[in-house]
Design an enzyme around this catalytic site. Structure first.
Site, PDB file in Angstrom:
ATOM      1  N   TYR A  33       0.824  -1.205   0.000  1.00  0.00           N
ATOM      2  CA  TYR A  33       0.000   0.000   0.000  1.00  0.00           C
ATOM      3  C   TYR A  33       0.854   1.249   0.000  1.00  0.00           C
ATOM      4  O   TYR A  33       2.081   1.193   0.177  1.00  0.00           O
ATOM      5  CB  TYR A  33      -0.965  -0.002   1.190  1.00  0.00           C
ATOM      6  CG  TYR A  33      -0.336   0.298   2.544  1.00  0.00           C
ATOM      7  CD1 TYR A  33       0.501  -0.612   3.178  1.00  0.00           C
ATOM      8  CD2 TYR A  33      -0.574   1.520   3.185  1.00  0.00           C
ATOM      9  CE1 TYR A  33       1.057  -0.322   4.418  1.00  0.00           C
ATOM     10  CE2 TYR A  33      -0.016   1.815   4.424  1.00  0.00           C
ATOM     11  CZ  TYR A  33       0.797   0.891   5.033  1.00  0.00           C
ATOM     12  OH  TYR A  33       1.358   1.178   6.243  1.00  0.00           O
ATOM     13  N   LYS A 150       6.466  -2.176   1.780  1.00  0.00           N
ATOM     14  CA  LYS A 150       5.312  -1.589   2.483  1.00  0.00           C
ATOM     15  C   LYS A 150       4.089  -2.498   2.354  1.00  0.00           C
ATOM     16  O   LYS A 150       3.164  -2.221   1.594  1.00  0.00           O
ATOM     17  CB  LYS A 150       5.037  -0.181   1.932  1.00  0.00           C
ATOM     18  CG  LYS A 150       4.156   0.666   2.836  1.00  0.00           C
ATOM     19  CD  LYS A 150       4.225   2.117   2.436  1.00  0.00           C
ATOM     20  CE  LYS A 150       3.179   2.967   3.117  1.00  0.00           C
ATOM     21  NZ  LYS A 150       3.285   2.993   4.574  1.00  0.00           N
ATOM     22  N   GLU A 182      12.071   2.049  14.245  1.00  0.00           N
ATOM     23  CA  GLU A 182      11.215   3.145  13.777  1.00  0.00           C
ATOM     24  C   GLU A 182       9.965   3.165  14.634  1.00  0.00           C
ATOM     25  O   GLU A 182       9.825   2.382  15.563  1.00  0.00           O
ATOM     26  CB  GLU A 182      10.866   2.952  12.301  1.00  0.00           C
ATOM     27  CG  GLU A 182      10.181   1.629  12.003  1.00  0.00           C
ATOM     28  CD  GLU A 182      10.003   1.333  10.521  1.00  0.00           C
ATOM     29  OE1 GLU A 182       9.938   2.264   9.702  1.00  0.00           O
ATOM     30  OE2 GLU A 182       9.900   0.125  10.191  1.00  0.00           O
ATOM     31  N   LEU A 206      11.061   0.956   7.112  1.00  0.00           N
ATOM     32  CA  LEU A 206      10.474   1.442   5.866  1.00  0.00           C
ATOM     33  C   LEU A 206      11.252   2.682   5.418  1.00  0.00           C
ATOM     34  O   LEU A 206      11.610   3.524   6.242  1.00  0.00           O
ATOM     35  CB  LEU A 206       8.999   1.808   6.071  1.00  0.00           C
ATOM     36  CG  LEU A 206       8.301   2.190   4.767  1.00  0.00           C
ATOM     37  CD1 LEU A 206       8.036   0.955   3.923  1.00  0.00           C
ATOM     38  CD2 LEU A 206       7.020   2.946   5.015  1.00  0.00           C
TER      39      LEU A 206
HETATM   40  N1  PMP Z   1       7.713   3.480   8.939  1.00  0.00           N
HETATM   41  C1  PMP Z   1       6.571   2.774   8.958  1.00  0.00           C
HETATM   42  C2  PMP Z   1       6.562   1.433   9.624  1.00  0.00           C
HETATM   43  C3  PMP Z   1       5.398   3.287   8.374  1.00  0.00           C
HETATM   44  O1  PMP Z   1       4.265   2.575   8.384  1.00  0.00           O
HETATM   45  C4  PMP Z   1       5.441   4.589   7.784  1.00  0.00           C
HETATM   46  C5  PMP Z   1       4.211   5.212   7.188  1.00  0.00           C
HETATM   47  N2  PMP Z   1       3.558   4.412   6.310  1.00  0.00           N
HETATM   48  C6  PMP Z   1       6.657   5.282   7.790  1.00  0.00           C
HETATM   49  C7  PMP Z   1       7.778   4.702   8.374  1.00  0.00           C
HETATM   50  C8  PMP Z   1       6.769   6.644   7.181  1.00  0.00           C
HETATM   51  O2  PMP Z   1       6.791   6.567   5.775  1.00  0.00           O
HETATM   52  P1  PMP Z   1       6.250   7.757   4.882  1.00  0.00           P
HETATM   53  O3  PMP Z   1       7.045   8.965   5.262  1.00  0.00           O
HETATM   54  O4  PMP Z   1       6.528   7.325   3.500  1.00  0.00           O
HETATM   55  O5  PMP Z   1       4.812   7.901   5.187  1.00  0.00           O
END
Ligand code: PMP
Length: 286
Positions: A33, A150, A182, A206
């Protein structure tokens, strides 16, 4: 009023949108996603999200549902049909519906499932929480080893948010081998003596689209950035802490496991980065 959503080529009222019970996204979490923010009716960093989506699909040997241009057109059509000014667009691609349950991946005759919907969040950019910051707890990171993809396997992040809620906090930071990986749905940072510290990229986190943009803006503003793991103890002793994500932008963290970070109020670096990120993102929105 009901939203107009997108499912496999059709724009439908949300009540009429359907996906098969045999869809591998439903049965196997075999799906990826993206969440793209919308400010002033425009998409923030669409190219970044499209690139990461292509990478996630590629890592899982999953077919792309359509071209990036077609995806952009669907995003824009949903913004128009739902009169979306501020909020997010959620996109999910699954390996499709093979017509039965089977661990083996289906062949190319099974088309991917593509679903998109809007989430209106008036006031997203002016979120008052950014002025007070949030509290996090630390929990064990027991997720699978390919967090750079993701996927929709969000049960543990959901449980983490519930653990935080139960503990009177807002979110959780995940810890593996003594170091913060994270947040449950965001990338984690600390600031010490003016230096911004965040975990280096790998398969254990991620690759946040907001992270990439914020680090670029920080370097352009001559701020020092160090990409390396840090511990909860180091974070508690830092001058500031914050997280980034596509829907929260830059969010100050003022308490970690009950200990105040810095003065226990949002720090200057986080506030400045939030301002720069929002300004630059609005300018580049499409
Ligand atoms: N880490 C994780 C585990 C996440 O789910 C997200 C948000 N989807 C992020 C980091 C941040 O990613 P982004 O800046 O692309 O939203």
């Amino acid at each position: 009023m009901s939203r107009t959503v997108y499912v496999n080529g059709a724009y439908l009222p949300e009540e009429e949108a359907k996906v098969s019970i045999f869809d591998r996204g439903f049965l196997m979490s075999d799906a990826v996603y993206e969440v793209t923010s919308v400010l002033g009716g425009k998409l923030i960093d669409f190219a970044g999200h499209a690139t990461r989506l292509a990478r996630s699909l590629n890592e899982l040997d999953m077919a792309a549902p359509c071209s990036d241009d077609a995806l952009l057109a669907i995003h824009r059509e949903l913004i128009a049909r739902n009169d979306l000014d501020e909020g997010m667009i959620y996109l999910q691609v699954t390996r499709g519906n093979p017509g039965d349950r089977d661990f083996v991946f289906p062949g190319p005759e099974v088309a991917p499932t593509l679903v998109l919907f809007t989430q209106a969040k008036p006031g997203l950019a002016d979120n008052p929480t950014a002025k007070v910051g949030i509290k996090v707890i630390s929990i064990d990171d027991i997720r699978w080893g390919r967090r750079d993809i993701k996927t929709v396997q969000l049960l543990y992040p959901s449980m983490g948010k519930m653990m935080a809620k139960k503990a009177g906090a807002d979110d959780a930071w995940l810890v593996e081998d003594g170091f913060v990986t994270e947040g449950t749905s965001n990338n984690a940072y600390i600031v010490k003596d003016g230096k911004i510290i965040t975990r280096n990229l790998g398969t254990d986190i991620l690759h946040g689209i907001t992270r990439a943009a914020v680090l670029r803006f920080a370097r352009e503003a001559q701020m020092e950035v160090e990409e390396r793991p840090f511990t909860i103890e180091e974070a508690q002793a830092a001058d500031e802490a914050f997280f980034t994500s596509a829907s929260a932008f830059v969010m100050p963290v003022v308490e970690i496991d009950g200990a105040a970070v810095g003065a226990g109020t949002p720090g200057r670096v986080a506030a400045r980065l939030r301002e720069i990120y929002l300004d630059e993102s609005r300018k580049a929105a499409i």
